[in-house]
Design an enzyme around this catalytic site. Structure first.
Site, PDB file in Angstrom:
ATOM      1  CB  CYS A 148      -0.905  -0.018   1.233  1.00  0.00           C
ATOM      2  SG  CYS A 148      -1.906   1.471   1.414  1.00  0.00           S
ATOM      3  CB  CYS A 151      -0.668   2.201   5.788  1.00  0.00           C
ATOM      4  SG  CYS A 151      -1.408   0.667   5.152  1.00  0.00           S
ATOM      5  CB  CYS A 170      -4.741  -1.228   2.007  1.00  0.00           C
ATOM      6  SG  CYS A 170      -3.759  -1.266   3.521  1.00  0.00           S
ATOM      7  CB  CYS A 173      -4.929   2.494   5.545  1.00  0.00           C
ATOM      8  SG  CYS A 173      -4.416   2.371   3.813  1.00  0.00           S
ATOM      9  CG  ASP A 301      20.993  -2.834 -14.242  1.00  0.00           C
ATOM     10  OD1 ASP A 301      21.137  -3.994 -14.667  1.00  0.00           O
ATOM     11  OD2 ASP A 301      20.619  -2.569 -13.087  1.00  0.00           O
TER      12      ASP A 301
END
Length: 407
Positions: A148, A151, A170, A173, A301
């Site tokens: 999330c 949170c 979530c 929250c 990369d």
């Protein structure tokens, strides 16, 4: 955003041209400050009806200092060019902070938790997304973030469409997908095209898009959301999407002698995974050429190929051969080895032109060429060069035949 910028930008430009004459845009994907400035240098007018610009995430803060957007479309945030951006939380933060002082309307992908959190900026928000379809899954191997953004609790998913895009919530929250203003409610694939059904606050419309990939459902939905918010007619918008054609080397279809050649840019784990999934829907006899470079514009990369779901290659039917080219051709071959892909011949040749010539000569129905950024236009130029040579020989052959046997 990370993926879909060029397609969404080109779609919006194409749609706006149905109503407006003077639309300025950087259609070739040059999305840093010099690319945006070049759009003005290539099309010098005193004023324009619209300016539509694809903007690199890292360049966004600098560009919006000089061009104040009425609308900002945000597609998604995935890992991309880690040597330049780092992880996606950093990329998201760059854009988030740059948006704070702007008076603009945000058109947000409601299915990406990294994007939907931008509702906290308290702008005028318009949300688009894609509901569950037969292409959705709970078995998603490449997910950039399962946490999330409010949170940091682990998100619960009802389904994934691709990457971390899907139906999430979530439990700690309550953070979840915002309610859609524009949503694709069904997706079908037939006759080499995707058929979308889009719902705009109860108004239902059918859309046909002739390019591969479930990710294009989001690109089309984003373009439609902007276009309707900007006052265009839905019927005209859907017709423009149906007759949209790529001519810039990205997702472009090129008819070459007795086969089709499709060029599809790949540059990060999610993109490569979804392109391979899309190819698995194609039942034609095919070859694949993957061109991997590590120039600065590609990202030096290349470890991202190990994060991609290359194993999906086992689901691709009628695959005659797989070719590896580019500066890091050997890395592709090694990745295929670890994917336990041993069913077909894997050809390795760093020379891009030789590899393209080889794959074009194969007896297949379609050739998929997957180049990284710096190889896209080189690839197209090589193919078009061969195609032009073939076309140039035809009139000469006709003259020879006429001289031999008459009209």
């Amino acid at each position: 955003g990370t993926n879909g910028k060029t397609t969404t930008n080109n779609l919006i430009n194409h749609i706006l041209h149905s109503e407006y004459d003077d639309v300025l845009s950087n259609l070739r994907g040059a999305n840093m400050p010099q690319g945006v400035a070049s759009a003005f240098l290539n099309d010098t007018k005193n004023e324009y009806d619209w300016g539509v610009f694809e903007v690199d995430e890292g360049s966004f803060p600098n560009i919006v200092k000089y061009l104040k957007p009425d609308y900002v479309v945000i597609t998604n945030f995935f890992r991309d060019q880690l040597d330049r951006f780092g992880e996606i939380e950093n990329t998201s933060k760059i854009v988030y902070e740059a948006l704070k002082p702007l008076d603009t309307t945000l058109i947000l992908n409601a299915d990406d938790p990294m994007v939907s959190k931008f509702k906290d900026l308290n702008k005028k928000n318009v949300y688009y997304g894609v509901e569950k379809s037969r292409f959705s899954t709970l078995d998603q191997r490449v997910v950039e973030s399962r946490f999330c953004p409010v949170c940091s609790n682990s998100l619960d998913y009802e389904y994934f469409n691709y990457g971390q895009l899907g139906k999430y919530m979530c439990s700690k929250c309550g953070f979840e997908n915002p309610e859609y203003d524009y949503k694709i409610t069904s997706i079908k694939y037939s006759e080499d095209a995707y058929h979308f059904r889009i719902d705009n606050n109860g108004k239902i419309h059918d859309v046909i898009f002739r390019y591969d990939g479930i990710y294009n459902a989001y690109n089309c939905c984003a373009a439609i959301a902007f276009s309707i918010e900007a006052g265009l007619d839905m019927e005209k918008v859907t017709k423009r999407i149906e007759n949209f054609e790529y001519k810039l080397g990205r997702m472009e279809n090129i008819e070459f002698k007795n086969k089709m050649v499709k060029i599809v840019l790949v540059k990060n784990p999610i993109g490569l995974s979804e392109v391979l999934k899309s190819i698995s829907n194609d039942q034609r006899r095919k070859s694949i050429l993957f061109i991997l470079n590590d120039n600065p514009a590609d990202g030096t990369d290349v470890s991202w190929i190990w994060d991609a779901d290359v194993e999906v290659i086992h689901n691709i039917k009628n695959l005659e051969s797989f070719h590896c080219a580019g500066i890091r051709a050997q890395d592709i071959a090694l990745r295929l080895k670890y994917a336990e892909y041993t069913d077909k011949i894997v050809e390795i040749d760093k020379n891009i032109e030789d590899s393209i010539e080889t794959v074009l000569a194969e007896d297949v129905d379609i050739v998929y060429i997957l180049p990284t950024y710096t190889a896209v236009y080189q690839t197209r130029d090589i193919i078009m060069g061969h195609l032009n040579q073939t076309n140039a020989r035809i009139p000469r052959l006709r003259e020879i035949i006429k001289s031999k046997i008459g009209n």
